[in-house]
Enzyme design. Structure first.
Site, PDB file in Angstrom:
ATOM      1  N   GLU A 163      97.482  20.341 -44.432  1.00  0.00           N
ATOM      2  CA  GLU A 163      96.650  20.481 -45.633  1.00  0.00           C
ATOM      3  C   GLU A 163      97.342  21.170 -46.813  1.00  0.00           C
ATOM      4  OE1 GLU A 163      92.786  22.094 -44.911  1.00  0.00           O
ATOM      5  OE2 GLU A 163      92.165  20.388 -43.703  1.00  0.00           O
ATOM      6  N   GLU A 352      91.652  17.069 -37.205  1.00  0.00           N
ATOM      7  CA  GLU A 352      90.571  18.067 -37.193  1.00  0.00           C
ATOM      8  C   GLU A 352      89.250  17.401 -37.538  1.00  0.00           C
ATOM      9  OE1 GLU A 352      91.051  21.626 -39.576  1.00  0.00           O
ATOM     10  OE2 GLU A 352      93.200  21.701 -39.118  1.00  0.00           O
TER      11      GLU A 352
HETATM   12  C1  NOJ Z   1      91.023  23.007 -42.089  1.00  0.00           C
HETATM   13  C2  NOJ Z   1      92.099  23.954 -41.667  1.00  0.00           C
HETATM   14  O1  NOJ Z   1      93.248  23.256 -41.289  1.00  0.00           O
HETATM   15  C3  NOJ Z   1      91.681  24.947 -40.604  1.00  0.00           C
HETATM   16  O2  NOJ Z   1      92.626  25.948 -40.568  1.00  0.00           O
HETATM   17  C4  NOJ Z   1      90.292  25.449 -40.893  1.00  0.00           C
HETATM   18  O3  NOJ Z   1      89.917  26.475 -40.033  1.00  0.00           O
HETATM   19  C5  NOJ Z   1      89.321  24.287 -40.805  1.00  0.00           C
HETATM   20  N1  NOJ Z   1      89.679  23.296 -41.790  1.00  0.00           N
HETATM   21  C6  NOJ Z   1      87.867  24.675 -41.028  1.00  0.00           C
HETATM   22  O4  NOJ Z   1      87.681  25.118 -42.316  1.00  0.00           O
END
Ligand code: NOJ
Length: 447
Positions: A163, A352
């Site tokens: 990200e 994710e």
């Molecule tokens: C994206 C991130 O990569 C992760 O670190 C985060 O905890 C989750 N989203 C939830 O916000």
């Protein structure tokens, strides 16, 4: 068609969010350590100094994964744990930790998916300008060479960056993530450009130095747009990859250069920035990833505004919102993979997807989480729909294996399949862990 026979069912975490041991084992500081120490940025002054103590309890955590039947575990390496100064010498205790973790996973029959950078940037390199320093792509390349040499005999899937939308957009432009800066757009775009170069160099370095063949991809945060009406379906791929305004989350911004070798044409005007770069950089930036990692939590319904543009459709009042205040939109796990697939034709992993719920243990000492179960079920149903239409979806990683440090929200948001008591470090698998185990067993046929 349903999920592929070899579909990768996993769960994910990231180093700073779970490891703890922030000042142990020879680790150097990261920008998240220093931001937390400051006490002003994170909810209630929480720090992840101890976190979930995964650094010491990883064997117990691997046993929980095995019990759930996970096929894969996505975790990140803490760059300053492996290389305390960001460049130069390796930290033998850090090397040992990741070796032990990888070996424990393989022994349990769980495939490691390793992310190189999940936001815990070495503080010493930050002091040299971090991603703004023209040398920063080279620093990351050298780190990737180490990773390949140390771990690629056993790790076969690597994710370079997680990200960039957050660590550049939120970290250097919107000041809501470490290092909590709001640089002018020219500088934020320069950092973005350097990250793209770093990604290109690291992708090649991993391939060139790997022992045996490896798959190298990258993971993006997505801004999934979904068609509100039948008529909007025809333009949804185009709309998903149109840059509007100074939006680092715009879907085209990272993957267009990395995969297609070009920025959106309106980049400079959208950011109202005087931004130029050397065209030769594109030869480094375009790096043919083997797969795209998509992090998808929610999406937004849009419709044509009748003037050649689009407008948001406000969610119906019955649409539920998670503890992050994100709308529950299962179709985002259909339109996200589908539009990325149609634009790039690269295999996709959902690196994710998950939900934070305000929850606590019941008197029976269990954690009953029907909302998370329904979230997983309804989203996976949509992912299966994408797969059945030919989208090459290879795997799904639930975020997160266990409750952990949710960045500026501290420990106040719980995403885990496993409940963590942060005072005792006791782990309690939630009802959703058993549910997910059942999905894995049946390869999603029982959704
Ligand atoms: C994206 C991130 O990569 C992760 O670190 C985060 O905890 C989750 N989203 C939830 O916000």
């Amino acid at each position: 068609m349903s999920f592929r026979k070899d579909f990768v069912w996993g769960a994910a975490t990231a180093a700073y969010q779970v490891e703890g041991a922030a000042y142990e084992g020879g680790k150097g500081l990261s920008i998240w350590d220093t931001a937390c120490e400051n006490g002003h940025f994170v909810f209630n002054g929480h720090t992840a100094k101890v976190g979930c103590d995964h650094y010491h309890r990883f064997r117990e955590d691997v046993a929980l994964m095995k019990k759930m039947g996970l096929k894969a575990y996505r975790f990140s390496v803490s760059w300053p744990r492996l290389m305390p100064h960001g460049t130069g010498e390796l930290n033998p205790e850090g090397v040992r930790f990741y070796n032990d973790l990888i070996d424990a996973l393989l022994e349990a029959g769980i495939e490691p998916y390793m992310t190189l950078f999940h936001w815990d940037y070495p503080y010493e390199l930050f002091l040299k300008g971090g991603w703004l320093n023209p040398e920063s792509p080279k620093w990351f390349e050298a780190y990737a060479v180490n990773i390949a040499k140390l771990f690629s005999d056993r790790v076969k899937h690597f994710i370079t960056v997680n990200e960039p939308q957050c660590f550049i957009g939120c970290g250097l432009y919107q000041a809501v993530h470490a290092p909590f800066l709001s640089c002018p757009p020219e500088e934020a775009l320069l950092a973005w450009h350097n990250t793209l170069k770093a990604n290109g160099l690291a992708t090649r370095a991993l391939r060139a130095n790997a022992k045996g063949s490896v798959q190298v991809g990258l993971t993006v945060a997505t801004d999934v747009l979904m068609p509100a009406t039948e008529a909007d379906k025809a333009t949804i791929v185009k709309e998903n990859f149109t840059l509007r305004g100074d939006n680092f989350f715009s879907n085209a911004l990272f993957t267009d250069p990395a995969v297609l070798g070009k920025y959106p044409e309106n980049l400079a005007s959208a950011f109202r920035a005087n931004f130029t770069y050397d065209e030769k950089d594109m030869e480094i930036i375009k790096c043919d990833p083997d797969f795209l990692g998509l992090n998808i939590y929610h999406g937004k319904y849009i419709t044509s505004d009748g003037k050649g543009g689009i407008r948001d459709v406000v969610p119906d009042m019955n649409v539920p919102f998670t503890d992050m205040r994100w709308p529950v939109t299962p179709e985002s796990l259909y339109y996200g993979p589908k539009t990325y697939w149609e634009r790039y034709h690269l295999p996709v992993y959902i690196t994710e997807n998950g939900v934070a719920v305000s929850e606590w243990l019941s008197a029976d000492k269990k954690l009953h989480d029907p909302a998370r179960i329904e979230y997983i079920r309804s989203y996976l149903e949509q992912l299966r729909r994408a797969a059945s239409e030919g989208v090459d979806v290879r795997g799904y990683f639930y975020w997160s294996l266990m409750d952990n440090f949710e960045w500026k929200e501290g420990f106040s948001k719980r995403f885990g399949l496993v409940y963590v008591d942060y005072n005792t470090q006791e782990r309690t698998p939630k009802d959703s862990a058993a549910y997910y185990a059942g999905i894995i067993r049946e390869n999603g046929e029982n959704l």
